[in-house]
Design a protein around this motif. Structure first.
Motif, PDB file in Angstrom:
ATOM      1  N   GLY A   1       0.751  -1.213  -0.082  1.00 50.71           N
ATOM      2  CA  GLY A   1       0.118  -0.056   0.111  1.00 50.71           C
ATOM      3  C   GLY A   1       1.019   1.241  -0.038  1.00 50.71           C
ATOM      4  O   GLY A   1       0.620   2.261  -0.683  1.00 50.71           O
ATOM      5  N   LEU A   2       2.053   1.397   0.831  1.00 54.75           N
ATOM      6  CA  LEU A   2       2.569   2.287   0.908  1.00 54.75           C
ATOM      7  C   LEU A   2       3.403   2.626  -0.689  1.00 54.75           C
ATOM      8  O   LEU A   2       3.780   3.708  -1.244  1.00 54.75           O
ATOM      9  N   ASN A   3       3.796   1.524  -1.176  1.00 52.39           N
ATOM     10  CA  ASN A   3       4.478   1.659  -2.256  1.00 52.39           C
ATOM     11  C   ASN A   3       3.662   2.399  -3.472  1.00 52.39           C
ATOM     12  O   ASN A   3       3.982   3.063  -4.443  1.00 52.39           O
ATOM     13  N   GLN A   4       2.403   1.956  -3.453  1.00 48.36           N
ATOM     14  CA  GLN A   4       1.302   2.445  -4.222  1.00 48.36           C
ATOM     15  C   GLN A   4       0.947   3.919  -4.174  1.00 48.36           C
ATOM     16  O   GLN A   4       1.072   4.747  -4.926  1.00 48.36           O
ATOM     17  N   LEU A   5       1.129   4.306  -2.781  1.00 46.27           N
ATOM     18  CA  LEU A   5       0.914   5.753  -2.570  1.00 46.27           C
ATOM     19  C   LEU A   5       2.102   6.707  -2.977  1.00 46.27           C
ATOM     20  O   LEU A   5       1.834   7.738  -3.415  1.00 46.27           O
TER      21      LEU A   5
END
Length: 188
Positions: free
Chosen positions: A32-36
């Motif tokens: 999720g952090l990588n996507q954000l």
């Protein structure tokens, strides 16, 4: 034989009790952090970037369990009301209980930073970054702490690393011309 079996049962029960008191692993929000991070690098407005940053904070502040969440929330509340001593006590408890949860170190570092204890802040930020290498807030906090210690070149490098992940950080002006971390002379 019975005393031996009784001893084994007591050991098993005490082991279960101890493990029940241990902090579980922090939730893995890396995908999720990588996507954000990908999203924030593409947005065109500060408002959109602020919304994504808020989502990142939601991931970082997702503690491993209810007990850790309560300690984190209480410490953050105390810090917000400038009860820095109380906040530091809470974050010390959180780090002791959950030594592998990056946000405990990041929040404790923030309290150290507010108290102008930049060396202690840096120690906690380095640990947070080891645990969560893309913790952008810890990376930018590291830059600010290094700046507070007068380690300008290291601070500049740390801020550039954070800005590579989130180009919208409020601290970005520090490396612009005239900023405290702007390259000077032949570094330009």
């Amino acid at each position: 034989m019975k005393p031996f079996l009784l001893s084994l049962c007591l050991i098993a029960v005490s082991t279960q009790t101890v493990s029940a008191d241990r902090c579980p692993a922090a939730p893995d929000h890396s995908a999720g952090l990588n996507q954000l991070i990908q999203e924030i690098q593409k947005v065109q407005t500060e408002g959109a970037a602020r919304d994504i940053s808020g989502q990142m904070w939601g991931l970082w502040a997702d503690a491993p369990n209810e007990q850790a969440q309560a300690i984190l929330d209480q410490g953050m509340s105390k810090r917000s009301s400038w009860d820095l001593t109380g906040a530091l006590q809470d974050f010390n408890r959180l780090v002791e209980y959950c030594p592998d949860y990056a946000e405990g170190y990041n929040q404790r570092a923030f309290v150290h930073f507010l108290r102008h204890d930049f060396a202690s802040a840096l120690t906690d930020l380095d640990r947070a970054i080891v645990l969560s290498p893309k913790h952008i807030a810890a990376l930018s906090g590291r830059a600010l702490s290094l700046m507070g210690l007068g380690r300008t070149q290291e601070a500049r490098e740390a801020l550039i690393e954070a800005l590579a992940l989130n180009p919208w950080l409020p601290e970005r002006g520090l490396i612009d011309a005239g900023g405290r971390l702007a390259p000077t002379g032949e570094e330009i």
